[in-house]
Design a protein around this motif. Structure first.
Motif: not given
Ligand code: SF4
Length: 349
Positions: A311-313, A330-335, A342-345
């Motif tokens: 989940i990003y700002a 914003q939701v960014h989903g992945y498997a 890299s992602a912040p959270a």
């Protein structure tokens, strides 16, 4: 997000003489009103089977597994009697198929095919339905519409036939339109025109759209969000700008790398994804992309990666990312066990 179409843990298996094909294997999606979703992946990854599952067009040897959820505007489609389910096709949800030559009736006039849905589902009087058919043909860019109404599909070019198919799909003003590779059977010179027409109609009518394609380049600039499918499941899903700006799945990256670039030197070999998608009869353990993935390790081969949601700002990505979760992010989903960038959270789904 309160969706027009809500799909959770959807599994559709085909019982064949060779074994059980896991064609759709746990798909979850939520499509909001007026949003356009691009459903992207290679041939055989389950995109068209997903579309047919939503439309109730699966063959008799298909089984939807218990635990699957498929809701359209809150209605449980899997519990609806066949007759009520069929009544939704046309006025509520419509589909455009790949090849208009096979989806149109070759022995029925164009006008009658456009009027049929309005007459049958909405009870529109014949003269009114004819006037509306004329309007629709003009709207989708068919010249001499009055004359075309009396013609048969074989008298039109491929691009014109697909425009007719779009008119038929729009005739009853559906809430959800599914376009299954609508330009695959067409000459490249008319593909952009058909895609632009679809986008225009979707925005003007505030319809929800699922645009199925194998080409990520097609969804860029045309869809609000993108879901990438591989071997029967969604492996990455995000707003379009987010997916392009911070691709997480190596499979998505491989699809992006396969798009020819204008700046590419002449005579250079085009990129392709090595290997083939896995057999969906007894699919392998672990990540299904592992045999083709340059980052695969032992964990990838042994365990199926969970679907993670970052989940990003809203201001992390460029572009219009108007969707979002309840917190405004914003939701960014992945498997993937080894996501790119890299992602912040992150939070497990
Ligand atoms: S989980 Fe492993 S094999 Fe699968 S895409 Fe990610 S890195 Fe590649």
């Amino acid at each position: 997000m309160s969706g027009v179409l809500y799909v959770a843990s959807l599994r559709a298996h085909f019982h064949t003489p060779k074994g059980v094909v896991h064609a759709i294997d746990g798909v979850s999606l939520d499509i909001a009103p007026g949003r356009a979703l691009g459903l992207v992946g290679e041939s055989g990854c389950g995109k068209s089977v997903f579309a047919r599952t939503v439309m109730g067009l699966l063959p008799s040897y298909a089984r939807i597994l218990p635990g699957s959820e498929l809701r359209f505007q809150g209605q449980d489609l899997l519990a609806l009697p066949a007759r009520q389910r069929r009544a939704l096709c046309g006025p509520e949800m419509a589909m455009i198929f790949q090849d208009p030559m096979t989806s149109l009736n070759p022995v029925m006039r164009i006008g009658d095919q456009i009027m049929e849905g309005m007459r049958f589902h909405l009870g529109t009087p014949k003269s009114e339905a004819r006037a509306r058919a004329l309007e629709l043909l003009t709207e989708v860019g068919i010249p001499q519409a009055e004359q075309r109404l009396r013609q048969y599909p074989h008298q039109l070019s491929g691009g014109m036939r697909q425009r007719v198919a779009i008119s038929i799909a729009l005739a009853c003003e559906p809430t959800l339109l599914i376009a299954d590779e609508p330009t695959t059977a067409l000459d490249v010179t008319v593909q952009a025109g058909i895609l632009d027409l679809l986008q225009r109609e979707q925005r003007a009518r505030h319809m929800s759209l699922i645009l199925i394609t194998h080409d990520l380049g097609v969804v860029a600039g045309r869809c609000d969000e993108v879901a990438v499918m591989y071997a029967g499941n969604i492996v990455e899903h995000a707003d379009t700008a987010a997916l392009f700006a911070r691709t997480r799945m190596p499979y998505t990256q491989a699809l992006l790398d396969s798009i020819p670039k204008l700046e590419q030197p002449p005579h250079q070999r085009l990129n392709s994804i090595g290997g083939r998608p896995p057999q969906l009869i007894n699919p392998p353990d672990g990540c299904r992309f592992a045999p083709r993935c340059q980052y695969a390790d032992a964990q990838c081969r042994e365990a199926l990666p969970p679907f993670i949601k970052d989940i990003y700002a809203g201001d992390v990505y460029d572009g219009d990312v108007s969707g979002g979760d309840a917190c405004g992010g914003q939701v960014h989903g992945y498997a993937c066990w080894r996501p790119l960038n890299s992602a912040p959270a992150s939070a497990n789904s």
